[in-house]
Design a protein around this motif. Sequence first.
Motif, PDB file in Angstrom:
ATOM      1  N   SER A 220       2.891   2.076   0.923  1.00 47.08           N
ATOM      2  CA  SER A 220       1.986   3.218   1.074  1.00 47.08           C
ATOM      3  C   SER A 220       0.635   2.948   0.417  1.00 47.08           C
ATOM      4  CB  SER A 220       2.621   4.482   0.482  1.00 47.08           C
ATOM      5  OG  SER A 220       2.857   4.324  -0.901  1.00 47.08           O
ATOM      6  N   PHE A 221       0.645   2.186  -0.701  1.00 45.35           N
ATOM      7  CA  PHE A 221      -0.617   1.887  -1.374  1.00 45.35           C
ATOM      8  C   PHE A 221      -1.481   0.952  -0.519  1.00 45.35           C
ATOM      9  CE2 PHE A 221      -3.242  -0.393  -4.558  1.00 45.35           C
ATOM     10  CZ  PHE A 221      -3.900   0.699  -5.091  1.00 45.35           C
ATOM     11  N   ALA A 222      -0.837  -0.021   0.133  1.00 47.22           N
ATOM     12  CA  ALA A 222      -1.577  -0.925   1.028  1.00 47.22           C
ATOM     13  C   ALA A 222      -2.180  -0.147   2.189  1.00 47.22           C
ATOM     14  CB  ALA A 222      -0.648  -2.028   1.530  1.00 47.22           C
ATOM     15  N   ALA A 223      -1.408   0.798   2.747  1.00 49.02           N
ATOM     16  CA  ALA A 223      -1.904   1.623   3.847  1.00 49.02           C
ATOM     17  C   ALA A 223      -3.074   2.493   3.385  1.00 49.02           C
ATOM     18  CB  ALA A 223      -0.780   2.489   4.397  1.00 49.02           C
ATOM     19  N   LEU A 224      -2.961   3.041   2.172  1.00 48.33           N
ATOM     20  CA  LEU A 224      -4.017   3.883   1.608  1.00 48.33           C
ATOM     21  C   LEU A 224      -5.301   3.080   1.417  1.00 48.33           C
ATOM     22  CD1 LEU A 224      -4.774   6.642   0.410  1.00 48.33           C
ATOM     23  CD2 LEU A 224      -3.870   5.859  -1.768  1.00 48.33           C
ATOM     24  N   GLN A 225      -5.165   1.872   0.888  1.00 51.37           N
ATOM     25  CA  GLN A 225      -6.345   1.013   0.705  1.00 51.37           C
ATOM     26  C   GLN A 225      -7.005   0.677   2.040  1.00 51.37           C
ATOM     27  OE1 GLN A 225      -4.559  -2.168  -1.743  1.00 51.37           O
ATOM     28  NE2 GLN A 225      -6.052  -1.631  -3.317  1.00 51.37           N
ATOM     29  N   ASN A 226      -6.189   0.463   3.045  1.00 50.62           N
ATOM     30  CA  ASN A 226      -6.720   0.137   4.374  1.00 50.62           C
ATOM     31  C   ASN A 226      -7.487   1.323   4.959  1.00 50.62           C
ATOM     32  OD1 ASN A 226      -6.915  -1.648   6.710  1.00 50.62           O
ATOM     33  ND2 ASN A 226      -5.577  -0.165   7.716  1.00 50.62           N
TER      34      ASN A 226
END
Length: 233
Positions: A220-226
């Motif tokens: 979820s953090f990777a998706a948020l950063q994207n």
Amino acid sequence: KSIVLNYIELCKLKAMRILIIYKAGFACAFALYNVGTLYYLQNCLGLGNKYSSYMYAFQITIFALMTPVINKMALKMGKARQQMVSMLAGGIVGVLIFLIAPNNVIGGVIYIGLFSVVQTSFWQMSCSIFYDVVEVDEYVNNQRREGDIMSLVSVLGTLITAIMVQAFGITLDMAGFDASLEVQSNAVITVLDSMYILVPSICFLTAALALKVFPINKKSFAALQNVLKLRRE
């Protein structure tokens, strides 16, 4: 005024509210552990100052040995999950020790050792976990308030520490603690066992349950950063 308003706005974030419970749980446990260690070792386990210094050396050894292990666990399972697992283990074992052998030297060593693991785990991972909220704040409120997030955590920890230390002293006095006595009453021993082992263990379990529903993980953090990257572009 602006600081208070920022605190209020940050507390509206679900991720921040969960981490406040996590921080509060650890801060309560840590305050009671720090203020109660010598009382517990001397009055519940019957150990003198020499053995107390051995316990602190044992604690430092745990810190040194567990630091690389905790890092590897966090890389493998994620920071929040690593914290949840360590606090859950610390809470469960602490409750068992309180029920089975609260005034046994071996039980005390196991408890202090496991608390040391949870403690070094928290200091290694907690700041990084709180910094993850910065991206949540940017996504929801279009602001990056790293300073306000960390100051809120710091104020919370200081306030809780002051309250718990005061509560420890008041509770011990009410139980009849007398520093001039070599052997304390059963009521005092029971209070020390509860404040030093049981309450911190319950705090760890509470913090672990909060982290169970923490919404930020590796994926979820990777998706948020994207998403934030796309928004900036």
